[in-house]
Design an enzyme around this catalytic site. Structure first.
Site, mmCIF file in Angstrom:
data_model
loop_
_atom_site.group_PDB
_atom_site.id
_atom_site.type_symbol
_atom_site.label_atom_id
_atom_site.label_comp_id
_atom_site.label_asym_id
_atom_site.label_seq_id
_atom_site.Cartn_x
_atom_site.Cartn_y
_atom_site.Cartn_z
ATOM 1 N N SER A 114 0.820 -1.217 0.000
ATOM 2 C CA SER A 114 0.000 0.000 0.000
ATOM 3 C C SER A 114 0.852 1.264 0.000
ATOM 4 C CB SER A 114 -0.973 0.004 1.180
ATOM 5 O OG SER A 114 -0.311 -0.306 2.383
ATOM 6 N N HIS A 149 -2.042 -8.935 1.689
ATOM 7 C CA HIS A 149 -1.680 -7.690 2.387
ATOM 8 C C HIS A 149 -2.799 -7.381 3.396
ATOM 9 C CE1 HIS A 149 0.193 -3.937 3.208
ATOM 10 N NE2 HIS A 149 -0.264 -3.210 2.198
ATOM 11 N N HIS A 191 5.759 -12.970 6.705
ATOM 12 C CA HIS A 191 5.969 -11.555 6.377
ATOM 13 C C HIS A 191 7.099 -11.417 5.365
ATOM 14 C CE1 HIS A 191 6.464 -7.208 6.910
ATOM 15 N NE2 HIS A 191 5.214 -7.255 7.333
ATOM 16 N N ARG A 232 3.476 -5.461 16.570
ATOM 17 C CA ARG A 232 2.082 -4.992 16.506
ATOM 18 C C ARG A 232 1.136 -6.098 16.978
ATOM 19 N NH1 ARG A 232 2.038 -3.228 10.302
ATOM 20 N NH2 ARG A 232 2.966 -5.319 10.232
ATOM 21 N N ASP A 253 -2.015 -8.845 11.510
ATOM 22 C CA ASP A 253 -3.389 -9.243 11.193
ATOM 23 C C ASP A 253 -3.862 -10.465 11.970
ATOM 24 O OD1 ASP A 253 -3.694 -7.206 9.233
ATOM 25 O OD2 ASP A 253 -2.424 -8.384 7.904
HETATM 26 N N1 NMX Z 1 1.049 -20.005 5.131
HETATM 27 C C1 NMX Z 1 1.442 -20.889 4.175
HETATM 28 N N2 NMX Z 1 2.481 -20.678 3.362
HETATM 29 C C2 NMX Z 1 3.197 -19.548 3.547
HETATM 30 C C3 NMX Z 1 2.883 -18.627 4.538
HETATM 31 C C4 NMX Z 1 1.748 -18.879 5.346
HETATM 32 N N3 NMX Z 1 1.338 -18.023 6.283
HETATM 33 N N4 NMX Z 1 3.775 -17.612 4.478
HETATM 34 C C5 NMX Z 1 4.609 -17.891 3.458
HETATM 35 N N5 NMX Z 1 4.252 -19.067 2.897
HETATM 36 C C6 NMX Z 1 4.834 -19.688 1.725
HETATM 37 C C7 NMX Z 1 4.705 -18.764 0.539
HETATM 38 O O1 NMX Z 1 3.395 -18.847 -0.019
HETATM 39 C C8 NMX Z 1 5.815 -19.277 -0.370
HETATM 40 O O2 NMX Z 1 5.358 -20.448 -0.968
HETATM 41 P P1 NMX Z 1 5.728 -20.803 -2.518
HETATM 42 O O3 NMX Z 1 7.227 -20.773 -2.583
HETATM 43 O O4 NMX Z 1 5.140 -22.150 -2.708
HETATM 44 O O5 NMX Z 1 5.107 -19.737 -3.348
HETATM 45 C C9 NMX Z 1 6.905 -19.629 0.630
HETATM 46 O O6 NMX Z 1 6.232 -19.847 1.892
HETATM 47 C C10 NMX Z 1 7.957 -18.568 0.804
HETATM 48 O O7 NMX Z 1 7.338 -17.366 1.157
HETATM 49 P P2 NMX Z 1 8.102 -16.291 2.093
HETATM 50 O O8 NMX Z 1 9.333 -15.890 1.392
HETATM 51 O O9 NMX Z 1 8.233 -16.832 3.458
HETATM 52 O O10 NMX Z 1 7.034 -15.117 2.183
HETATM 53 P P3 NMX Z 1 6.813 -13.902 1.171
HETATM 54 O O11 NMX Z 1 7.732 -12.795 1.559
HETATM 55 O O12 NMX Z 1 6.841 -14.343 -0.241
HETATM 56 O O13 NMX Z 1 5.304 -13.520 1.514
HETATM 57 C C11 NMX Z 1 3.450 -13.066 2.887
HETATM 58 C C12 NMX Z 1 4.944 -12.845 2.677
HETATM 59 C C13 NMX Z 1 2.975 -12.160 4.014
HETATM 60 C C14 NMX Z 1 2.698 -12.691 1.622
HETATM 61 C C15 NMX Z 1 3.202 -14.552 3.252
HETATM 62 O O14 NMX Z 1 3.877 -14.872 4.441
HETATM 63 C C16 NMX Z 1 1.745 -14.906 3.373
HETATM 64 O O15 NMX Z 1 1.102 -15.206 2.356
HETATM 65 N N6 NMX Z 1 1.156 -14.846 4.628
HETATM 66 C C17 NMX Z 1 -0.241 -15.088 4.820
HETATM 67 C C18 NMX Z 1 -1.051 -13.868 4.452
HETATM 68 C C19 NMX Z 1 -0.854 -12.751 5.450
HETATM 69 O O16 NMX Z 1 -0.933 -12.924 6.643
HETATM 70 N N7 NMX Z 1 -0.615 -11.538 4.938
HETATM 71 C C20 NMX Z 1 -0.537 -10.357 5.785
HETATM 72 C C21 NMX Z 1 0.835 -9.692 5.811
HETATM 73 C C22 NMX Z 1 0.803 -8.478 6.690
HETATM 74 N N8 NMX Z 1 0.007 -7.406 6.112
HETATM 75 O O17 NMX Z 1 -0.842 -6.852 6.729
HETATM 76 O O18 NMX Z 1 0.242 -7.042 4.931
HETATM 77 C C1 MLT Z 2 2.146 -3.683 6.473
HETATM 78 O O1 MLT Z 2 1.825 -3.201 7.554
HETATM 79 O O2 MLT Z 2 2.174 -2.986 5.447
HETATM 80 C C2 MLT Z 2 2.385 -5.150 6.382
HETATM 81 O O3 MLT Z 2 2.948 -5.664 7.544
HETATM 82 C C3 MLT Z 2 3.076 -5.598 5.130
HETATM 83 C C4 MLT Z 2 4.504 -5.205 4.936
HETATM 84 O O4 MLT Z 2 5.121 -4.510 5.720
HETATM 85 O O5 MLT Z 2 5.048 -5.671 3.905
#
Ligand code: NMX
Ligand code: MLT
Length: 467
Positions: free
Chosen positions: A272, A302, A349, A358, A404
């Site tokens: 964002s 996100h 994350h 947080r 979250d």
């Molecule tokens: N559950 C299952 N798999 C996960 C999760 C999770 N919570 N987190 C990461 N992975 C997987 C990810 O999908 C990826 O799989 P693949 O290689 O098969 O595509 C692998 O682990 C490596 O990912 P990372 O490098 O650890 O994480 P990345 O930096 O790419 O993504 C998020 C970060 C936040 C997108 C990821 O952890 C996620 O999808 N979390 C769940 C959604 C979430 O809670 N998002 C909120 C973030 C905070 N916000 O407010 O923005």
């Molecule tokens: C945020 O607050 O924007 C989330 O934790 C996602 C991020 O920092 O990448």
């Protein structure tokens, strides 16, 4: 009269045609600067620092760019400057160098020892300085005075079906507010580049001031009787937002202050914030930039994750008929989620490698106010069971909970049970971090953002050449 003894209170009123008129009232106090005056004093100093960096160190290398970075969502690539905050992978967020506990200790609250007032966080993020209570109160008054919503913004939202997702309605409302952009008007009038930040400040403050009324309207329209609850002139920003939603429990008001403060900023690379910065870079005004940011926030990886978390928690309760489940039952459910190819929402994350502070401060709030809530207890159990399971997958870089993972059960406890609305709350809060940076982007003359891309063939050629 010494220059720092003036307190400018900037009111914004709407003419009959819906045109915003800013009225500046100058009061005289002792040693108090209002936010605008404090910022104005800082602008030349920051401009000088950036000029010096470019002149003396423009060619210093900050790291190398790998193929993994190009194919991996630019993780770890230092690519932009963000003044308000920085995220350390282990410690988490610091707002202008201050951790969340430090903010809780040092920033003025609604009462002694209370959670930081969002207005204080806004002041800190914009100026890097800690405001006193009088300054915060005058900023709260300024924001209230700017909060009038033109009727056509409500009508724009009304044009959507009530079934539209709250984030779609929210972005629509923000786009309708854009009609009043001071920056767009000033640009059309030929404003000089050196003054771009001034109408950007006006737009940002008006936008921040008006978001709660728009956001509350969407909530009342979609989930309640559709009647607008007017702003209460005696309440601060966070309390007023809760009040306009229809919540007046003092504990909920206090949670809203904390919620807005901690969701405000998370350095510049998150989807964002980065989107807002990118979209503003060709001089799109703050409304256009923020609407784009909201569209990024609405993605389930996100900001929409807060909605997904409560939905997922409810699905656990529905599966077992009770939140009081065993560790084994919970582990089975988590594995079932993963086996369907889904993520565990609220965990992981892009930058953090430890529990998000947080999350921790929301947990502390819950321990103080709702320790026996069954869903809070389930959230606590999830925090014990999820990390080892995610770690075992071998690919998840951060198995710990993010912001979250916690917010939903608190909101649910205080009666805000409609999880599809949760990302709107995050959106209102994010304006406190994005807005100040947009002002600084214009004050510092940040250019149009335009990174280089490569074709897949080119990338393959580059790799072949260097191996
Ligand atoms: N559950 C299952 N798999 C996960 C999760 C999770 N919570 N987190 C990461 N992975 C997987 C990810 O999908 C990826 O799989 P693949 O290689 O098969 O595509 C692998 O682990 C490596 O990912 P990372 O490098 O650890 O994480 P990345 O930096 O790419 O993504 C998020 C970060 C936040 C997108 C990821 O952890 C996620 O999808 N979390 C769940 C959604 C979430 O809670 N998002 C909120 C973030 C905070 N916000 O407010 O923005
Ligand atoms: C945020 O607050 O924007 C989330 O934790 C996602 C991020 O920092 O990448």
């Amino acid at each position: 009269m010494a220059p720092n003894s003036e307190l400018h209170v900037r009111y914004c009123v709407l003419s009959e045609e819906g045109v915003a008129i800013t009225v500046i009232v100058v009061k005289f106090g002792i040693g108090i600067l209002d936010l605008y005056s404090e910022l104005k004093e800082l602008v030349p100093e920051y401009q000088e620092r950036v000029k010096k960096l470019k002149k003396d160190h423009g060619s210093i290398e900050l790291g190398k760019i790998t193929v993994d970075m190009v194919l991996g969502g630019m993780r770890g690539m230092t690519a932009l400057v963000w003044l308000g905050s920085a995220v350390d992978p282990d410690e988490g967020i610091r707002f202008r160098g201050m951790s969340i506990p430090e903010c809780q200790k040092k920033l003025p609250g609604a009462f002694p020892g209370g959670e930081p007032l969002p207005e204080a966080v806004l002041w800190l993020l914009l100026t890097g300085k800690i405001p006193n209570k009088e300054q915060v109160d005058s900023l709260a008054q300024e924001l209230r005075s700017r909060a009038t919503i033109p009727d056509y913004a409500y009508k724009a939202i009304d044009a959507l079906p009530v079934s539209a997702h709250p984030m779609t309605q929210f972005t629509t409302g923000v786009m309708a507010l854009q009609v009043q952009s001071e920056f767009q008007k000033a640009y059309e009038g030929g404003i000089a580049k050196a003054r771009y930040w001034e109408p950007t400040y006006e737009d940002t403050m008006n936008l921040i001031a008006r978001l709660p009324a728009i956001a509350a309207y969407i909530y009342r329209r979609k989930y309640k009787d559709g009647k607008i609850i007017p702003l209460d002139d005696s309440l601060d920003y966070g309390a007023n937002y809760a009040h306009m939603l229809g919540f007046d429990d003092p504990e909920m008001l206090e949670f809203m202050r904390l919620y807005i403060s901690i969701h405000s900023d998370h350095e510049g690379g998150n989807v964002s914030s980065h989107t807002a910065h990118l979209v503003a870079s060709p001089l799109s005004d703050p409304y256009l930039a923020f609407a784009a940011a909201l569209n990024g926030l609405a993605g389930p990886l996100h900001g929409l994750a807060n909605q997904e978390v409560l939905r997922w928690i409810r699905s656990i309760v529905a599966e077992f008929g009770t939140p009081n489940i065993s560790t084994e039952q919970l582990a089975d459910y988590i594995n079932k989620t993963l086996s369907k190819g889904q993520v565990v929402p609220g965990y992981g994350h892009g930058v953090l490698r430890q529990t998000d502070p947080r999350y921790t401060c929301q947990r502390e709030f819950a321990l103080k106010h709702l320790p026996n809530d069954p869903l809070f207890q389930l959230v606590s159990k999830i925090k014990e069971v999820v990390p080892p399971i995610l770690t075992k997958l071998g690919k998840v870089k951060n198995p710990w909970p993010n912001v979250d993972a916690h917010s939903g059960v608190l909101l649910n406890y205080y009666g805000l049970t409609e999880e599809n609305y949760y990302t709107v709350l995050f959106g209102v809060s994010r304006s406190f971090g994005v807005g100040p940076q947009l002002i600084w982007d214009r004050a510092l003359g940040m250019p149009l953002e335009r990174p280089k891309s490569v074709t897949l063939e080119k990338l393959e050629q580059l790799c072949a050449k260097s191996s």
